[in-house]
Write a protein that holds these residues in place. Structure first.
Motif, PDB file in Angstrom:
ATOM      1  N   ALA A 122       0.984  -1.012   0.161  1.00  0.00           N
ATOM      2  CA  ALA A 122      -0.029  -0.104   0.034  1.00  0.00           C
ATOM      3  C   ALA A 122       0.833   1.256   0.069  1.00  0.00           C
ATOM      4  O   ALA A 122       2.001   1.348   0.581  1.00  0.00           O
ATOM      5  CB  ALA A 122      -0.834  -0.162   1.157  1.00  0.00           C
ATOM      6  N   ARG A 134      -2.429  -0.938  -3.105  1.00  0.00           N
ATOM      7  CA  ARG A 134      -3.537  -0.283  -2.721  1.00  0.00           C
ATOM      8  C   ARG A 134      -3.172   1.224  -2.201  1.00  0.00           C
ATOM      9  O   ARG A 134      -2.142   1.396  -1.819  1.00  0.00           O
ATOM     10  CB  ARG A 134      -3.685  -0.912  -1.047  1.00  0.00           C
ATOM     11  CG  ARG A 134      -3.980  -2.319  -1.177  1.00  0.00           C
ATOM     12  CD  ARG A 134      -5.393  -2.674  -1.946  1.00  0.00           C
ATOM     13  NE  ARG A 134      -5.572  -3.995  -1.734  1.00  0.00           N
ATOM     14  CZ  ARG A 134      -6.853  -4.455  -2.256  1.00  0.00           C
ATOM     15  NH1 ARG A 134      -7.624  -3.933  -2.836  1.00  0.00           N
ATOM     16  NH2 ARG A 134      -6.803  -5.830  -2.313  1.00  0.00           N
ATOM     17  N   LEU A 136      -3.758   4.837  -0.219  1.00  0.00           N
ATOM     18  CA  LEU A 136      -3.714   5.334   0.993  1.00  0.00           C
ATOM     19  C   LEU A 136      -3.827   6.805   0.919  1.00  0.00           C
ATOM     20  O   LEU A 136      -3.328   7.405   0.127  1.00  0.00           O
ATOM     21  CB  LEU A 136      -2.787   4.995   1.926  1.00  0.00           C
ATOM     22  CG  LEU A 136      -2.621   3.309   2.139  1.00  0.00           C
ATOM     23  CD1 LEU A 136      -1.643   3.036   3.327  1.00  0.00           C
ATOM     24  CD2 LEU A 136      -3.936   2.526   2.729  1.00  0.00           C
ATOM     25  N   GLN A 140      -2.491   7.933   6.711  1.00  0.00           N
ATOM     26  CA  GLN A 140      -3.208   6.788   6.699  1.00  0.00           C
ATOM     27  C   GLN A 140      -2.200   5.632   7.441  1.00  0.00           C
ATOM     28  O   GLN A 140      -2.681   4.845   8.071  1.00  0.00           O
ATOM     29  CB  GLN A 140      -4.017   6.092   5.646  1.00  0.00           C
ATOM     30  CG  GLN A 140      -5.037   5.064   5.888  1.00  0.00           C
ATOM     31  CD  GLN A 140      -5.968   4.740   4.768  1.00  0.00           C
ATOM     32  OE1 GLN A 140      -5.566   5.452   3.791  1.00  0.00           O
ATOM     33  NE2 GLN A 140      -6.541   3.890   4.805  1.00  0.00           N
ATOM     34  N   ILE A 144      -2.649   3.484  10.608  1.00  0.00           N
ATOM     35  CA  ILE A 144      -2.990   2.018  10.661  1.00  0.00           C
ATOM     36  C   ILE A 144      -1.919   1.299  11.584  1.00  0.00           C
ATOM     37  O   ILE A 144      -2.402   0.279  12.302  1.00  0.00           O
ATOM     38  CB  ILE A 144      -2.710   1.448   9.186  1.00  0.00           C
ATOM     39  CG1 ILE A 144      -4.006   1.605   8.343  1.00  0.00           C
ATOM     40  CG2 ILE A 144      -2.386  -0.257   9.246  1.00  0.00           C
ATOM     41  CD1 ILE A 144      -3.743   1.376   6.842  1.00  0.00           C
ATOM     42  N   THR A 159      -8.342  -0.869  11.715  1.00  0.00           N
ATOM     43  CA  THR A 159      -8.257   0.019  10.806  1.00  0.00           C
ATOM     44  C   THR A 159      -7.422  -0.381   9.730  1.00  0.00           C
ATOM     45  O   THR A 159      -7.283   0.201   8.513  1.00  0.00           O
ATOM     46  CB  THR A 159      -7.286   1.228  11.470  1.00  0.00           C
ATOM     47  OG1 THR A 159      -6.208   0.412  12.065  1.00  0.00           O
ATOM     48  CG2 THR A 159      -8.247   1.866  12.419  1.00  0.00           C
ATOM     49  N   LEU A 161      -8.129  -3.509   7.782  1.00  0.00           N
ATOM     50  CA  LEU A 161      -8.922  -4.348   6.970  1.00  0.00           C
ATOM     51  C   LEU A 161      -9.097  -3.853   5.712  1.00  0.00           C
ATOM     52  O   LEU A 161      -9.006  -4.747   4.508  1.00  0.00           O
ATOM     53  CB  LEU A 161     -10.326  -4.739   7.720  1.00  0.00           C
ATOM     54  CG  LEU A 161     -10.265  -5.764   9.040  1.00  0.00           C
ATOM     55  CD1 LEU A 161     -11.606  -5.577   9.558  1.00  0.00           C
ATOM     56  CD2 LEU A 161      -9.527  -6.924   8.613  1.00  0.00           C
ATOM     57  N   GLY A 162      -9.374  -2.549   5.536  1.00  0.00           N
ATOM     58  CA  GLY A 162      -9.424  -2.195   4.197  1.00  0.00           C
ATOM     59  C   GLY A 162      -8.181  -2.303   3.448  1.00  0.00           C
ATOM     60  O   GLY A 162      -8.446  -2.251   1.901  1.00  0.00           O
ATOM     61  N   LEU A 163      -7.264  -2.684   3.681  1.00  0.00           N
ATOM     62  CA  LEU A 163      -5.900  -3.047   2.766  1.00  0.00           C
ATOM     63  C   LEU A 163      -6.206  -4.245   2.167  1.00  0.00           C
ATOM     64  O   LEU A 163      -5.573  -4.326   0.963  1.00  0.00           O
ATOM     65  CB  LEU A 163      -4.758  -3.290   3.801  1.00  0.00           C
ATOM     66  CG  LEU A 163      -4.180  -1.980   4.444  1.00  0.00           C
ATOM     67  CD1 LEU A 163      -3.126  -2.636   5.361  1.00  0.00           C
ATOM     68  CD2 LEU A 163      -3.432  -0.880   3.707  1.00  0.00           C
ATOM     69  N   GLY A 165      -9.058  -5.632   0.827  1.00  0.00           N
ATOM     70  CA  GLY A 165      -9.987  -5.574  -0.389  1.00  0.00           C
ATOM     71  C   GLY A 165     -11.205  -6.778  -0.204  1.00  0.00           C
ATOM     72  O   GLY A 165     -11.671  -7.029   0.960  1.00  0.00           O
ATOM     73  N   ASP A 166     -11.293  -7.505  -1.252  1.00  0.00           N
ATOM     74  CA  ASP A 166     -12.248  -8.613  -1.238  1.00  0.00           C
ATOM     75  C   ASP A 166     -11.899  -9.875  -0.031  1.00  0.00           C
ATOM     76  O   ASP A 166     -12.880 -10.509   0.316  1.00  0.00           O
ATOM     77  CB  ASP A 166     -12.364  -9.247  -2.397  1.00  0.00           C
ATOM     78  CG  ASP A 166     -12.935  -8.116  -3.556  1.00  0.00           C
ATOM     79  OD1 ASP A 166     -13.859  -7.078  -3.108  1.00  0.00           O
ATOM     80  OD2 ASP A 166     -12.619  -8.295  -4.790  1.00  0.00           O
ATOM     81  N   ALA A 168     -10.780  -9.034   2.981  1.00  0.00           N
ATOM     82  CA  ALA A 168     -11.127  -8.683   4.105  1.00  0.00           C
ATOM     83  C   ALA A 168     -11.656  -9.499   5.310  1.00  0.00           C
ATOM     84  O   ALA A 168     -11.282  -9.681   6.426  1.00  0.00           O
ATOM     85  CB  ALA A 168     -11.559  -7.147   4.461  1.00  0.00           C
TER      86      ALA A 168
END
Length: 226
Positions: A122, A134, A136, A140, A144, A159, A161-163, A165-166, A168
């Motif tokens: 990321a 990813r 950011l 951010q 994290i 915080t 989990l968004g890294l 994606g699908d 997560a």
């Protein structure tokens, strides 16, 4: 027997074969002498069995020592396997052809070499990140990692989990290391996610993950971000 004869008799060494013969001919001799049994550290377990308590303790200590040695050997084998896989992962990352391929290889290394759920790179950027990375927003990474001075974070971080994606929903613990790429340096993260809540814990060291992060940094710098 006069005194001199008594002293001579007392000083004469006992013949082990004679002691053995005497005990064989008098099997109740030891069992009937509690004081002698106590001095020798022996106990009578049943009517006809003398238990060698010291030997039992030695045997128990030996079993515990064997158990501890086996545990150390298992840890050593696990560490060796992890280091071998890490070295293989380094070769895989260095063979990347571009930043998109590097991101793909990080995820592949996580899944195939370490049995993890995902691996992610990321980057904080104003526009689009490299393909497969990813994106950011500024600050951010600090959020994290839970602080501007933290270089790594092990365990579960909502915080982060968004890294993933699908993926997560499959992530139960993470290993994340701060990255600084290009000049001027841009803040980024190398993150691995595990299905296992105990896969990464706060007590774990982050050295191997940090090592892979440094490799990813140096590899990404082959292709400047335009």
């Amino acid at each position: 027997m006069d005194g001199s004869q008594g002293e001579l008799f007392a000083a004469s060494p006992l013949d082990p074969s004679e002691v053995r013969r005497f005990l064989a001919d008098n099997p109740d001799f030891l069992k009937g002498d509690d004081g002698l049994l106590a001095e020798l550290g022996l106990t009578v377990a049943t009517s006809n069995v003398v238990e060698f308590a010291p030997l039992a303790r030695v045997h128990a200590a030996h079993q515990e020592e064997t158990k501890q040695r086996q545990m150390l050997e298992e840890v050593a084998r696990a560490n060796f396997a992890a280091q071998a896989q890490t070295h293989g992962a380094v070769v895989d990352l260095l063979d990347a052809r571009n930043n998109a391929d590097l991101a793909r290889r990080v995820d592949e290394v996580a899944r195939t070499r370490f049995g993890l759920a995902a691996g992610v790179i990321a980057l904080e950027c104003d526009g689009l990140p490299p393909a497969g990375w990813r994106g950011l927003v500024q600050g951010q990474v600090d959020l994290i990692l839970d602080g501007p001075h933290r270089l790594a974070r092990m365990g579960f971080a909502p915080t982060a989990l968004g890294l993933f994606g699908d993926d997560a929903g499959e992530i139960a613990s993470m290993a994340m290391v701060r990255m600084a790429i290009w000049e001027p340096a841009r803040q980024g993260l190398l993150a691995f996610g595990s299905h296992d809540p105990e896969g990464f814990t706060p007590e774990m060291g982050s050295e191997l993950v940090a090592f892979l992060a440094r490799v990813a940094e140096r590899t990404a710098e082959r292709w400047p971000l335009l």
